[in-house]
Design a protein around this motif. Structure first.
Motif: not given
Length: 701
Positions: A605-625
């Motif tokens: 509690l005295n060590a400045n606790p920090k929250l970490l969140e899960p992060v995903n690598e996301v690959i999106v294929k989308v039409p150019e327009d």
């Protein structure tokens, strides 16, 4: 029913983006061969392949459906697959057992994102593939654009066998392998075979010569013959085309109107003559390191590529005979379980219709009922030598939801139903989160989830709820802190006493050993929930006996299972225990565990606790327009764009997105792009939560 040998069985799978016309093409192929005398349509819900109630409700293919037909002394097994990549598991499993892939492209739209996704799996399996440009009689046909997209997809190894023309206002197809014009009436059917008109002769000859060169490139003997004669005859061209297809280096392109039955018969003739049969295939390497040849003389082996549960029948198991010959009442061993299964019933399937047979030859595809110990991806074999064929690798889930019953009385019913669904569909992943106490279900998208929900309700009679899962945060610290705690409890007889002094610091890979401490021992613990705890024994002078140090460590680990910010797991901390006290009578293991737990909690509690969140690598294929809308949405989800790649008529966006922001992304992306974009997602790492968001999260926990 006639039994065909390994030279006369052709296994094809129809793949393609949504609404490319696969189901219509399969229906027309059955009609052309006389298996059915009237063609059904997707709109009237009476096609052979789309027979499930949910497919009628949603007006789309959801399951891969095996069919068969006979054409000129050949048996063609056809698997019609869904177009949405939410059902990629059905597509992959079908590709794995097909000998030839027939990739259907909507001639109005060309190569779509869905086509590119499916191609990646075709390419991985290196399957012989031909492309079919559909809807050639549509006024908005873009044949040249479609062909260009196909050629880009296959690295310029596509070759036109046919191209469409209009002759006297009627639809025609010029075939540059046979050098014939096929002219169709508006209602389609059997074409009129004509000489190629003069105005098309130059282009047809040019494409014919290109086809000759492509065919010659795939066979050394043909290449020599080509240099010698300057040409090849039709039979020689066929030999070269087949060699190129088997080597996954030549991809013929055909054109049809599946709806109006134009070109389907010629396509089936090509499949008969040139598509690989089991006898043409190379041996497979088993997991035991043996080569398995697709021959009748080999021990019998089956690979299970699909499982389907129907309430009135039970489990239907679909398989391909990989070697030997399968007869009714054969006893085969499951290489995974070691259990013996008896094949009491044997069928060839045409949608919902079961055609009983007594024998299936190597290379054939069939089904049986009520196997007790067998699931998708299993191998069944005869003989003493174990045969295990390489299984299908399925993609990771793209979305995860909690699943629970509306009525608590149905919990057991839900559990049984989910197990059956999982056994049918390996892209469904079930798990239980110890930290959030939730039953989790992972799948490929919102449409996939809706199908699971429908199945639970209509097939198994279970009303369920799917909700947003709690985010599995992690907690760590940002600075060093020290703390001590004395645990003292006195009662009649022996009491409890322990005092622990410790210092904690943030841990990272490669950091130097702590300074100012006499290090007498070190434990590096890779935590089961990810991250590391490094525990140092820095006790001097025996103020804490060494036998109590494991209890001190146990106290620290217990606290690390529930952090002060969100009750999440803690990670990436190092602890130096450097001082303390003990009592010759009252000290014991439980006392030191309690003292260590309190000291560690205070220091954290005295060590400045920090929250970490899960992060995903996301690959999106989308039409150019459509990139702009997708980018705007990604930015609203706190994504970090890592880069862009340009595909054929599309952009590939690589980004990192917090898992908490991915909820609903599947349906939102489909809505933003009319279903033309797709994405893949997998866990990457844990990253610090922004301070403003951390305060909100902490306040709600």
């Amino acid at each position: 029913m006639k039994v065909f040998d390994e030279k006369h069985i052709k296994n094809i799978v129809l793949v393609g983006a949504h609404h490319s016309g696969k189901t219509t093409l399969s229906e027309t192929m059955l009609f052309e061969a006389g298996l059915i005398n009237r063609r059904g349509t997707v709109e009237t819900y009476n096609t052979v392949s789309d027979y499930q109630d949910i497919e009628h409700e949603r007006n789309t293919s959801i399951y891969a459906t095996p069919l068969h037909t006979e054409w000129r002394n050949y048996k063609i097994n056809i698997i019609d697959t869904p177009g949405f990549d939410d059902f990629i598991g059905e597509i992959i499993s079908s590709i794995s057992v097909a000998d030839t892939v027939v990739a259907v492209v909507n001639g109005r739209h060309g190569v779509e994102v869905g086509t590119e996704i499916i191609w990646s799996y075709i390419d991985k399996y290196r399957k012989a593939t031909l492309f079919v440009i559909n809807q050639i009689d549509h006024p908005n046909l873009k044949f040249d654009e479609s062909y260009k997209g196909i050629n880009a997809l296959v690295n310029n190894h596509a070759v036109k066998i046919q191209y469409p023309v209009k002759i006297d206002g009627e639809q025609g197809i010029i075939d540059v392998l046979k050098m014939k014009l096929y002219k169709f009436k508006p209602e389609g059917g059997k074409p009129e075979k004509l000489t190629i008109p003069k105005e098309h002769a130059e282009l047809a000859n040019k494409l014919h010569n290109e086809l000759i060169e492509k065919a010659a490139e795939n066979d050394d003997e043909l290449l020599e013959l080509f240099f010698e004669k300057g040409t090849l005859n039709e039979e020689e061209m066929r030999k070269g085309i087949k060699a190129g297809m088997l080597n996954h280096e030549l991809f013929p392109v055909f054109c049809v109107s599946a709806l109006n039955d134009m070109g389907t018969g010629r396509l089936m003739g090509f499949i008969d003559n040139l598509a690989p049969a089991a006898a043409d295939l190379k041996p497979e390497l088993t997991l035991e390191g043996q080569e398995l040849y697709p021959k009748k003389e080999e021990p019998t082996s089956l690979f299970v590529f699909k499982t389907l549960y129907q309430p009135n029948l039970g489990q239907i198991t679909f398989f391909k005979v990989k070697s030997g010959e399968l007869n009714i009442n054969d006893k085969l061993t499951n290489s995974r379980t070691g259990e013996v299964e008896t094949i009491n019933q044997l069928f060839i399937m045409d949608g919902k219709d079961r055609n009983p047979v007594t024998t299936l030859a190597v290379g054939d595809i069939g089904a049986t009922l009520k196997l007790k110990y067998t699931e998708t991806n299993d191998t069944l074999y005869s003989g003493k030598e174990v045969i295990t064929l390489k299984g299908i690798n399925y993609p990771e889930p793209r979305i995860t939801k909690t699943v629970s019953t509306v009525s608590a009385k149905e919990d057991e019913k839900l559990s049984d139903a989910l197990k059956k669904i999982r056994s049918q569909d390996p892209t469904v992943v079930l798990s239980f989160s110890k930290e959030t106490k939730e039953q989790l279900l992972g799948c490929q998208g919102e449409l996939h989830l809706a199908t699971i929900d429908w199945t639970l309700k209509n097939t198994y009679g279970v009303e369920t709820k799917f909700e947003k899962p709690k985010t599995a945060y992690r907690e760590t610290i940002q600075k060093a802190a020290t703390a001590s705690y004395r645990h003292k409890k006195q009662s009649g007889g022996a009491g409890q006493f322990a005092e622990v002094h410790l210092k904690i610091e943030p841990w990272f890979e490669g950091m130097h050993e702590p300074e100012g401490f006499n290090i007498r021992g070190k434990d590096v613990i890779n935590l089961e929930w990810g991250g590391t705890l490094v525990f140092y024994n820095c006790i001097v002078g025996g103020v804490i006996d060494a036998r109590y140090l494991p209890s001190v460590l146990k106290g620290v680990l217990e606290v690390m299972e529930s952090g002060p910010l969100t009750n999440s797991y803690m990670r990436d901390v190092r602890v130096m225990v450097y001082d303390g006290k003990m009592h010759p009578v009252d000290s014991n293991d439980i006392s030191f565990k309690i003292a260590a737990a309190h000291a560690f909690k205070e220091a954290f509690l005295n060590a400045n606790p920090k929250l970490l969140e899960p992060v995903n690598e996301v690959i999106v294929k989308v039409p150019e327009d459509m990139v702009g809308n997708v980018m705007t949405d990604l930015q609203s989800r706190r994504s970090v764009i890592q880069g862009f790649e340009t595909g054929e008529n599309c952009q590939v966006l690589k980004c990192q997105i917090p898992v908490a922001e991915l909820f609903g992304y599947s349906s939102d992306l489909r809505s933003l792009t009319q279903g033309k974009a797709t994405f893949q997602s997998k866990f990457l790492c844990y990253e610090p939560v922004p301070a403003n968001i951390q305060s909100v999260i902490a306040d709600t926990n």
